[in-house]
Design an enzyme around this catalytic site. Structure first.
Site, mmCIF file in Angstrom:
data_model
loop_
_atom_site.group_PDB
_atom_site.id
_atom_site.type_symbol
_atom_site.label_atom_id
_atom_site.label_comp_id
_atom_site.label_asym_id
_atom_site.label_seq_id
_atom_site.Cartn_x
_atom_site.Cartn_y
_atom_site.Cartn_z
ATOM 1 N N GLU A 154 -76.773 -0.135 -1.070
ATOM 2 C CA GLU A 154 -77.651 -0.001 0.098
ATOM 3 C C GLU A 154 -79.134 -0.041 -0.277
ATOM 4 O OE1 GLU A 154 -76.296 3.499 2.219
ATOM 5 O OE2 GLU A 154 -74.750 2.322 3.230
ATOM 6 N N GLU A 311 -68.204 -0.333 3.939
ATOM 7 C CA GLU A 311 -68.115 1.104 4.233
ATOM 8 C C GLU A 311 -68.135 1.338 5.731
ATOM 9 O OE1 GLU A 311 -71.116 3.687 2.607
ATOM 10 O OE2 GLU A 311 -71.199 2.592 0.726
#
Ligand code: GLA
Length: 663
Positions: A154, A311
């Site tokens: 991320e 995710e």
């Protein structure tokens, strides 16, 4: 150019999650793997936060535990998405290279003890990242279980901007590449204002907190530089891996639509396959619409190609103010919405709930309650269902409408001293998206300068920063027969956050057939009536001068009383609409009904709003978010139940994935 490596489609839809076995004694691993097989897991992401274990001292590696894990997973037929652990450098790194720590905008140097990368412009951080990525590639590049490289974690979270000395120097170098001369920089930043003219590059710095509002063009450039610096970090790691391991796809997990500090249009080409993470806003009772937006945005970043959901959560997260648990069946509804919108992998954070650390209250595939739990049974059921959906792997979604999306415009609009604090680009995008979600119109997101010719309808809810090139693109789109909807506070500034010559909306003046003379923001809670029964606007109005557009609705009261509120302009073979006030999602329906007529968009009238219907290639995915069953007239076979019919009942909270007979 040779095609980019991809996941092997013969494995069907990938299913699994982040797996952090280093948090558990090795005896637990065998049970993990047995349960993964029971749940139908075929891909896990490992090593994402393992730098301190893999390189306990600088240059000294310990791969023993990961070697054993690779072999165990391989023996069980489970593929590995191998993380590079560079989102969390070890304590020794920050001790040895204190200058690599991130400095906030207010000058605070961030400490160790959490996670988050070092400063993206730190030479020591870049060197260390490349070293660990190369070491992993050399060790595991040929391992048969290796399916995917998951670089970093991320980018942009939990922090993106860094104001350290090294970052300031890197920003200066970035500016020198962009502007070449100080005169060009002074002109772009408008430094004549407030006496900010620069005579020496060394005097130009990162836009740290100052006495008052800092130059907005400087801040916008710093946001661009930050996104580019993070991208350089990704490219350095990617190239180090590719040099050793050229045939395994390399990606990183984006946060499309939830993290705005990276310009994903620029990143998309650099990954082999686009991947995303998404978490619901638990407080929002209709959070499934935000999920759909993120999925559609991810597909758009991928240029329409299938993408990977790396995710999401099985139930509650742990980092929102109130971490509402998912209701029964919501886990599958969420997963299937991602799948219907183009995902070829459905993965979760994380496999087994952590006992220690900051995320111990985050849900997992295997919760603290163990296998005798609702979550585990839903995880198993989803794995079995995904196993029935292999025919969707690699297929595409076609959208007939697009919403314009430009991170650079958002960065600019989010700066201080805008005409009203009630202006929100995201709120308007969400409202227009929600309208089309309810109307079951498939939506892509598009950069304002992208080719729009395949869309019947293009909506620009938040194009505050719109370049002349983008305006020309929109003109061509409308002249060629497209239908364009533009919302207020669009086409206001150029790429330097300077008002367009000719004033507000100037570059779109001939497209919209109007000009905006003055902004007329409303007071908090103030509403204005339109001359259509029951329709009111709030937040905003414009003083509009018509230059060819027809008035569709006018203001009955408020600061623009008697003036146009909503207009339509015929141009070439198309039309351009302008909405000068904020309408609710319901009221937008009144306008969009007419817009759809212009665009020739077919909207199913007999289906309830809360039935989500998505078409992915020869399949219809129907998800009922309401509390009543509905009949869907679709001739085909429901791959989940095996039922073959012309009409399928979608139970309250239920899901159908129908393979169409007529394709
Ligand atoms: C992010 C991170 C994960 C985890 C989850 C929790 O997506 O990538 O490591 O922290 O959030 O929701």
């Amino acid at each position: 150019m040779s095609p980019k490596p991809q996941l092997d489609p013969r494995h069907g839809i990938r299913y699994g999650g982040d797996y952090n076995p280093e948090q558990w004694p090795e005896e637990v691993w065998a049970e993990d793997i047995e349960l993964m097989r029971e749940a139908g897991v075929n891909l896990v992401s490992v090593g994402i936060f393992s730098w301190a274990l893999l390189e306990p001292r600088e240059g000294e590696y310990d791969f023993g535990w990961l070697d054993r894990l690779f072999d165990l997973l391989h023996a069980a037929g489970i593929g590995i998405s191998l993380g590079t652990p560079t989102a969390s450098p070890p304590a020794w790194f920050f001790h040895r290279y204190p200058e690599a720590r991130v400095v906030n905008r207010d000058g605070t140097t961030l400490g160790f003890g959490s996670r988050g990368m070092a400063s993206p412009s730190s030479p020591a951080y870049r060197r260390a990242s490349v070293s660990i990525a190369s070491a992993l590639a050399e060790r595991y590049g040929d391992h048969p279980a290796l399916a995917l490289w998951h670089v970093h974690n991320e980018y942009g979270a939990p922090v993106s901007e860094c104001y350290s000395d090294q970052s300031t120097q890197a920003f200066r170098a970035w500016l020198q590449r962009r502007y070449e001369t100080l005169d060009a920089l002074n002109a772009a930043w408008g430094t004549a204002f407030w006496g900010q003219r620069y005579e020496d590059w060394q005097h130009v710095s990162a836009p740290a907190v100052s006495a008052s509002v800092v130059n907005p063009a400087q801040r916008l450039d710093f946001a661009r530089y930050t996104s580019d610096a993070l991208l350089e970090c990704f490219i350095l790691e990617r190239d180090a891996i590719r040099a050793v391991c050229p045939n395994v796809p390399i990606t990183t997990n984006f946060m499309a639509g939830t993290c705005e500090s990276v310009d994903l249009w620029k990143w998309a080409d650099e990954v082999d396959v686009v991947a995303n993470d998404h978490y619901l806003v638990a407080e929002d009772a209709r959070s499934h619409v935000g999920l759909a937006l993120s999925a559609d945005l991810t597909r758009s970043i991928a240029g329409g190609k299938p993408w990977l959901l790396l995710e999401h959560s099985t139930s509650a997260v742990n980092w929102q103010p109130r971490n509402v648990a998912k209701r029964r069946g919501e886990l599958a509804r969420n997963a299937m919405s991602h799948l219907g919108r183009g995902a070829d992998a459905i993965m979760f954070f994380q496999w087994r709930a952590s006992r220690s650390g900051a995320e111990k209250f985050h849900s997992a595939m295997l919760p603290h309650a163990g296998t005798n739990s609702r979550i585990w049974s839903e995880v198993r059921a989803l794995g079995a269902d995904l196993g029935r959906l292999a025919s969707l792997t690699g297929t595409r979604v076609q959208a007939e409408a697009a919403i314009l999306w430009d991170w650079q415009s958002f960065w600019a609009q989010d700066l201080e001293w805008r005409p009203s604090e009630d202006l929100s680009h995201r709120e308007r995008i969400n409202a227009c998206y929600d309208r089309m979600w309810r109307d079951k119109v498939a939506v892509d997101f598009a950069h304002p300068e992208a080719d729009l010719s395949s869309y019947r309808l293009v909506v620009a809810p938040a194009s505050y920063l719109l370049t002349q090139a983008a305006a020309d693109n929109l003109r061509r789109y409308v002249e060629g027969g497209g239908t364009l909807v533009v919302s207020y506070f669009s086409a206001i500034v150029d790429e330097n956050d300077a008002v367009h010559p000719g004033g507000f909306v100037a570059p779109l003046r001939d497209v919209l057939g109007l000009t905006v003379e003055e902004f007329l923001p409303l007071r908090s809670g103030e509403t204005v009536h339109l001359d259509q029964p029951g329709l009111t606007g709030d937040v905003w109005a414009d003083a509009i001068r018509l230059e060819g557009a027809e008035v569709v609705m006018a203001y009955e009261d408020g600061p623009a009383a008697g003036g146009p509120a909503i207009t339509r302009h015929q141009l070439g073979d198309g039309s351009a609409w302008y909405l000068s006030t904020r309408l609710t999602v319901t009221d937008l329906g009144v306008v969009f009904e007419r817009v759809y007529q212009d665009a020739g968009t077919a909207v199913p009238v007999d289906l309830p709003e809360e039935l989500e219907v998505i078409r992915r290639s020869g399949h219809v995915v129907a998800i009922n978010h309401g509390d009543k069953p509905f009949d869907l007239d679709v001739d085909g076979t429901d791959l989940l139940s095996g039922q073959n019919a012309r009409t399928h009942e979608v139970a309250a909270g239920g899901i159908r994935v129908i393979s169409l007979h007529e394709r």
